[in-house]
Write a protein that holds these residues in place. Structure first.
Motif, PDB file in Angstrom:
ATOM      1  N   PRO A 133       0.798  -1.194   0.084  1.00 27.90           N
ATOM      2  CA  PRO A 133       0.065  -0.080   0.079  1.00 27.90           C
ATOM      3  C   PRO A 133       0.667   1.185  -0.097  1.00 27.90           C
ATOM      4  O   PRO A 133       2.050   1.200   0.555  1.00 27.90           O
ATOM      5  CB  PRO A 133      -0.861  -0.231   1.346  1.00 27.90           C
ATOM      6  N   GLN A 178      -1.412   2.417  -5.922  1.00 21.48           N
ATOM      7  CA  GLN A 178      -2.531   2.151  -5.134  1.00 21.48           C
ATOM      8  C   GLN A 178      -2.320   2.907  -4.045  1.00 21.48           C
ATOM      9  O   GLN A 178      -1.915   2.623  -2.987  1.00 21.48           O
ATOM     10  CB  GLN A 178      -2.519   0.611  -4.792  1.00 21.48           C
ATOM     11  N   THR A 207      -3.325   4.296  -0.967  1.00 19.12           N
ATOM     12  CA  THR A 207      -4.707   4.138  -0.052  1.00 19.12           C
ATOM     13  C   THR A 207      -4.847   5.143   0.997  1.00 19.12           C
ATOM     14  O   THR A 207      -5.622   5.137   1.741  1.00 19.12           O
ATOM     15  CB  THR A 207      -4.353   2.644   0.646  1.00 19.12           C
ATOM     16  N   THR A 215     -11.119   7.172  -6.174  1.00 18.82           N
ATOM     17  CA  THR A 215     -10.347   5.965  -5.826  1.00 18.82           C
ATOM     18  C   THR A 215     -10.523   5.127  -4.638  1.00 18.82           C
ATOM     19  O   THR A 215     -10.217   4.072  -4.676  1.00 18.82           O
ATOM     20  CB  THR A 215      -8.573   6.421  -6.097  1.00 18.82           C
ATOM     21  N   HIS A 233      -8.188  -0.987   3.623  1.00 14.38           N
ATOM     22  CA  HIS A 233      -8.083  -1.077   2.424  1.00 14.38           C
ATOM     23  C   HIS A 233      -8.410  -2.387   1.677  1.00 14.38           C
ATOM     24  O   HIS A 233      -8.988  -3.294   2.509  1.00 14.38           O
ATOM     25  CB  HIS A 233      -6.600  -0.553   1.589  1.00 14.38           C
ATOM     26  N   SER A 245      -2.616  -0.047 -12.243  1.00 14.66           N
ATOM     27  CA  SER A 245      -1.603  -0.439 -11.473  1.00 14.66           C
ATOM     28  C   SER A 245      -0.928  -1.808 -11.659  1.00 14.66           C
ATOM     29  O   SER A 245      -1.930  -2.586 -12.098  1.00 14.66           O
ATOM     30  CB  SER A 245      -1.775  -0.240 -10.273  1.00 14.66           C
ATOM     31  N   VAL A 275      -4.881  -3.062  -2.629  1.00 14.56           N
ATOM     32  CA  VAL A 275      -5.525  -2.324  -3.621  1.00 14.56           C
ATOM     33  C   VAL A 275      -6.672  -1.301  -2.945  1.00 14.56           C
ATOM     34  O   VAL A 275      -7.055  -1.742  -1.560  1.00 14.56           O
ATOM     35  CB  VAL A 275      -6.013  -2.726  -4.758  1.00 14.56           C
ATOM     36  N   ASN A 276      -7.044  -0.413  -3.472  1.00 15.68           N
ATOM     37  CA  ASN A 276      -8.081   0.505  -3.084  1.00 15.68           C
ATOM     38  C   ASN A 276      -9.547  -0.510  -3.391  1.00 15.68           C
ATOM     39  O   ASN A 276      -9.391  -1.423  -4.390  1.00 15.68           O
ATOM     40  CB  ASN A 276      -8.239   1.795  -3.592  1.00 15.68           C
ATOM     41  N   TRP A 287     -12.613  -4.273 -10.300  1.00 15.54           N
ATOM     42  CA  TRP A 287     -11.334  -3.966 -11.105  1.00 15.54           C
ATOM     43  C   TRP A 287     -11.219  -5.255 -12.168  1.00 15.54           C
ATOM     44  O   TRP A 287     -11.721  -6.140 -12.120  1.00 15.54           O
ATOM     45  CB  TRP A 287     -10.234  -4.582 -10.246  1.00 15.54           C
TER      46      TRP A 287
END
Length: 707
Positions: A193, A345, A347, A413, A470, A515, A529-530, A670
């Motif tokens: 992150p 990412q 976060t 995001t 996250h 990403s 990741v978010n 995603w």
């Protein structure tokens, strides 16, 4: 050098300081006249008066927006009672009077204050070979210092630091630089992150860059000796961009001091160096540091991000210090940060500013509604304000602001973002107080004894590690594979406010978030990741009450009446769940005598932090606490003008329940893609993952066999 430990001691409430907030001269005038035209908004070096900082009485967001539209030098410092404005002389004062506003003078002579600060800085540097800061600095850096020190840190810590150059050069062609700090720093696609720390969106806010840079030193200098710093850098990629607005900062920092805050006092430049298409021909010539419009030409980068661009709290007028730019995300410097966040990412982020002693979170516009992550967001802000002594507020509680970085970043995001408004009352105060004391939590900073902004940054970095804040994509694949996640979507700005005050339709803009991850040699990966579903899509936060709202109660008025200019104190308590569940507490104060008498009220929490205030020229006065924390609160009542035994105040606090939430029920995904070493796409799939969840995708590179 190593950071000296900070001893934790109680933070006392300074009632004398609180009372002093209400002691100043009041100007009153009838509501006549109109705002100046475009060229008339430009200020000359001498308008027939001393340059001062005043706090304009504007107790509603609509009134604060009206102040901002007058074409004056409106600062970032605002609260529930009004907004601070730099008055450049008699003409500016007339604009306020003609618009019907009253105000209090907080710094009578800004030029004298600036000269005194410069003398303090010289004395501090001369008396101290090193400061207790991680870097040992004793004075404000120049842009060349930031660039040189980032290069030096990369050389000193080659395994922990990777130099970063953002994609766009500035308007004047300068590179915008930063550093990435983590173990194995050159392995950018490691799946950790990302915590992004930024400074100097606004050029004149020098401490914002200093605090960002000191945190970089802090982590690196303490990596080998501190378990805490080591745990952060082993699990988080910290990106520090100390100066976002490189052109404006260079001009502000290198300017010959004038101290008059005029349009040609370049030390007070806020914006970047863009020449707007709306700039009249007479003001288009010259260079950024020497032009007919002076420092007033350019775009406010923190009003230029596309999320909710064009709404309240940003100006459509090219010469305003809060000019939003010619279009959403139009500036190369704001596009740099947008591209960085979209390609990583991120976060968690903190964007540093001065001043107001605030930690602000989205939403920046009240009509947006509280975020679906409000409980977590608020708790994280509370932890950080427990360290630095600042107030923990949603941005809209001050006034609506459109086009800010964390508002775009969060809603589009899902990464948590905060604005730190460093220090109580100046853009770049003496280095010893605005940097050393505020960063380390030393007196006279509000965080004295609690760790200051250093501790707040550490807490945010540790929150970046926390998987509950996250999302995670996990699995195993073969060596040599590259994974990517991406999505593209269209969003709307705010309805766009025109220069004539009319409101037009929103504009639309596109974001692409993408990403990469390169798994290590084992093939196993746990990728931070978010969330796949953006907060803008999830809905708005509310909650079903877990108990009734607390009954209204009086705020006791102590015996006696303080003299004019003096204060008295009272207290009240708020009870929390499960007995009561309060979504809002409203304090109302009134007195006989109408507006000929003026009482002001400041409400402090149990830590001595300003929680709300009612300090206008109105009668009655009202202050609001949103989702108030249970505990005992202190009310400081200032007899500003005319309070006597026959015009004494009465007060009460009433409560209302929280508003239930609304949720869209929609889920976004995603697109997870696996590619071979030669770039061939082996497999794509959709992955839906919420905050705090882990999506186990097995081997994302192997197609399942058909039966």
């Amino acid at each position: 050098m190593r950071l000296r430990p900070v001893t934790r001691t109680p933070l006392g409430l300074s009632l004398a300081a609180a009372a002093a907030l209400g002691i100043a001269a009041t100007q009153v005038a009838p509501a006549t006249g109109a705002p100046p035209g475009d060229p008339g908004a430009l200020r000359s070096g001498d308008q027939g008066g001393t340059v001062s900082l005043v706090h304009v009485n504007a107790p509603t967001p609509a009134l604060r927006t009206k102040v901002d539209r007058l074409g004056l030098d409106t600062t970032e410092h605002a609260d529930s009672s009004g907004v601070s404005v730099v008055l450049h002389g008699a003409a500016d004062a007339k604009v306020l009077r003609d618009a019907g506003f009253t105000w209090r003078t907080t710094i009578p002579d800004l030029g004298a204050r600036m000269r005194a600060n410069a003398a303090k800085d010289r004395a501090y540097a001369a008396a101290n070979a090193e400061s207790p800061l991680p870097s040992g600095r004793t004075s404000y850096r120049h842009l060349s210092d930031y660039d040189a020190e980032m290069t030096l840190l990369a050389q000193r810590f080659p395994n922990l630091v990777k130099p970063l150059t953002l994609k766009n050069k500035s308007v004047e062609g300068r590179e915008v630089r930063g550093i990435e700090i983590t173990t194995n720093a050159t392995r950018v696609d490691d799946g950790k992150p990302v915590f992004l720390v930024m400074g100097a969106h606004h050029a004149r806010e020098w401490p914002s860059s200093e605090h960002s840079m000191e945190f970089a030193y802090d982590l690196l200098e303490n990596f080998r000796t501190s378990d805490r710093a080591r745990a952060i850098l082993q699990n988080v990629r910290v990106i520090v961009v100390p100066v976002v607005n490189v052109d404006g900062f260079e001009i502000s920092r290198e300017a010959a001091p004038k101290g008059d805050f005029s349009q040609f006092d370049y030390e007070m430049k806020r914006k970047n160096c863009t020449v707007s298409v709306n700039t009249p021909p007479a003001y288009q010539g010259g260079t950024c540091v020497n032009n007919p419009a002076g420092r007033l030409r350019g775009t406010d980068l923190n009003r230029n991000y596309p999320g909710f661009w064009g709404g309240g709290g940003a100006s459509p007028t090219w010469s305003s210090d809060t000019y939003r730019g010619d279009g959403p995300g139009s500036e190369p410097e704001s596009d740099n940060i947008r591209a960085l966040i979209s390609g990583r990412q991120v976060t968690n982020l903190i964007t540093n500013h001065t001043f107001s002693n605030l930690v602000l979170r989205p939403p920046s516009i009240a009509a947006t509604g509280l975020s679906p992550d409000e409980p977590t967001y608020r708790a994280l802000g509370e932890a950080m304000t427990n360290a630095n002594g600042y107030s923990n507020w949603a941005s809209y509680q001050l006034y609506d602001t459109s086009g800010s970085v964390e508002d775009w970043s969060y809603w589009n995001t899902g990464g948590f973002g905060f604005t730190f408004e460093i220090g109580p009352d100046e853009f770049h105060p003496p280095f010893q107080t605005g940097v050393v004391a505020e960063y380390l939590g030393l007196s006279p900073a509000q965080g004295a004894g609690y760790g200051g902004n250093r501790e707040a940054y550490y807490l945010m970095a540790e929150a970046t590690i926390d998987k509950s804040k996250h999302s995670t994509i996990a699995g195993t694949t073969q060596k040599g594979r590259t994974l990517s996640v991406s999505k593209t979507f269209i969003s709307a700005t705010s309805p766009v406010i025109g220069t004539d005050g009319t409101v037009g339709p929103p504009r639309y803009y596109q974001d692409t978030l993408t990403s990469r991850l390169v798994p290590d040699k084992t093939g196993r990966f746990s990728w931070a990741v978010n969330p796949s579903t953006r907060p803008l899509v999830v809905g708005r936060y509310g909650r079903d009450p877990v108990g009734p709202a607390e009954p209204a109660k009086p705020v006791a008025n102590p015996a006696g009446v303080p003299a004019v200019g003096q204060s008295e104190t009272s207290s009240f308590s708020i009870t929390g769940a499960p007995t009561y569940d309060n979504g809002k507490a409203t304090l109302n104060f009134s007195w006989p005598g109408g507006t000929a008498v003026d009482w002001d009220f400041y409400v402090y929490d149990s830590r001595g932090r300003l929680a709300a205030q009612a300090a206008t020229a109105a009668n009655p006065e009202a202050a609001t606490l949103i989702d108030p924390v249970p505990g005992t609160y202190t009310v400081v009542a200032v007899n500003y003008d005319g309070g006597t035994t026959t015009t004494d105040w009465t007060g009460a606090v009433s409560f209302s329940s929280p508003t239930p939430g609304t949720y869209s029920g929609l889920k976004e995904s995603w697109t997870l893609t696996c590619s071979a070493a030669n770039g061939k796409v082996l497999k794509s799939q959709m992955v839906t993952v919420d905050r705090g969840q882990t999506a186990n995708v097995g081997d994302p590179c192997t197609k399942s066999r058909k039966r």
